[in-house]
Scaffold this motif. Structure first.
Motif, PDB file in Angstrom:
ATOM      1  N   UNK A 142     145.301 -98.905 -71.820  1.00 44.80           N
ATOM      2  CA  UNK A 142     144.001 -99.224 -72.387  1.00 44.80           C
ATOM      3  C   UNK A 142     143.920 -98.709 -73.814  1.00 44.80           C
ATOM      4  N   UNK A 143     143.505 -99.569 -74.724  1.00 45.08           N
ATOM      5  CA  UNK A 143     143.394 -99.192 -76.126  1.00 45.08           C
ATOM      6  C   UNK A 143     142.169 -99.871 -76.729  1.00 45.08           C
ATOM      7  N   UNK A 144     141.561 -99.225 -77.706  1.00 42.98           N
ATOM      8  CA  UNK A 144     140.404 -99.798 -78.386  1.00 42.98           C
ATOM      9  C   UNK A 144     140.833-100.843 -79.406  1.00 42.98           C
ATOM     10  N   UNK A 145     139.951-101.785 -79.731  1.00 43.64           N
ATOM     11  CA  UNK A 145     140.278-102.753 -80.781  1.00 43.64           C
ATOM     12  C   UNK A 145     140.701-102.056 -82.064  1.00 43.64           C
ATOM     13  N   UNK A 146     141.751-102.586 -82.681  1.00 41.21           N
ATOM     14  CA  UNK A 146     142.310-101.979 -83.874  1.00 41.21           C
ATOM     15  C   UNK A 146     143.397-100.970 -83.601  1.00 41.21           C
ATOM     16  N   UNK A 147     143.585-100.602 -82.355  1.00 40.84           N
ATOM     17  CA  UNK A 147     144.584 -99.627 -81.987  1.00 40.84           C
ATOM     18  C   UNK A 147     145.969-100.224 -81.854  1.00 40.84           C
ATOM     19  N   UNK A 148     146.910 -99.384 -81.425  1.00 42.71           N
ATOM     20  CA  UNK A 148     148.313 -99.775 -81.333  1.00 42.71           C
ATOM     21  C   UNK A 148     148.917 -99.347 -80.006  1.00 42.71           C
TER      22      UNK A 148
END
Length: 129
Positions: free
Chosen positions: A11-17
């Motif tokens: 799980x990652x937030x928008x803009x993450x990698x």
């Protein structure tokens, strides 16, 4: 005997990698084109990226400039570095090889239909705030 094992999803937030890995065994990795495909719930398989045995790289328009595919033949591993992730990148990501005498799935890779006979079980990528 043939195995492709994906890892690195999450799980990652928008803009993450995120960086995905695919460890291969049971076939000649160095001579195989390796591909990442993805599938969102209720949708068909979508080609993401391919690196061929000579090192040439190809990307779907939807990920070009954000994702980078690479391979390490000494480790029998292919990677997918994913930057600037968007919610629409949410999917199960699969690693596939253009090996196998029959079976598998046919994928449109940069305008050419290719059969990829060896597939992993996938790793889930979820992009959400």
């Amino acid at each position: 005997e043939v195995q492709l094992v994906e890892s690195g999803g999450g799980l990652v937030q928008p803009g993450g990698s995120l960086r995905l890995s695919c460890a291969a065994s049971g076939f000649t990795f160095s001579s195989s084109a390796m591909t990442w495909v993805r599938q969102a719930p209720g949708k068909t398989l979508e080609w993401v990226s391919t690196v061929n045995s000579g090192g040439s790289r190809y990307y779907a328009d939807s990920v070009k400039g954000r994702f980078t595919i690479s391979r390490d033949n000494a480790k029998n591993t292919v990677y997918l570095q994913m930057n600037s992730l968007k919610p629409e990148d949410t999917a199960m990501y699969y690693c596939a090889a253009d090996r196998g005498q029959t079976g598998g799935y046919y994928i449109n890779v940069a305008g050419k239909i290719r059969r990829f006979g060896y597939w992993g079980q996938g790793t889930q990528v979820t992009v959400s705030s």
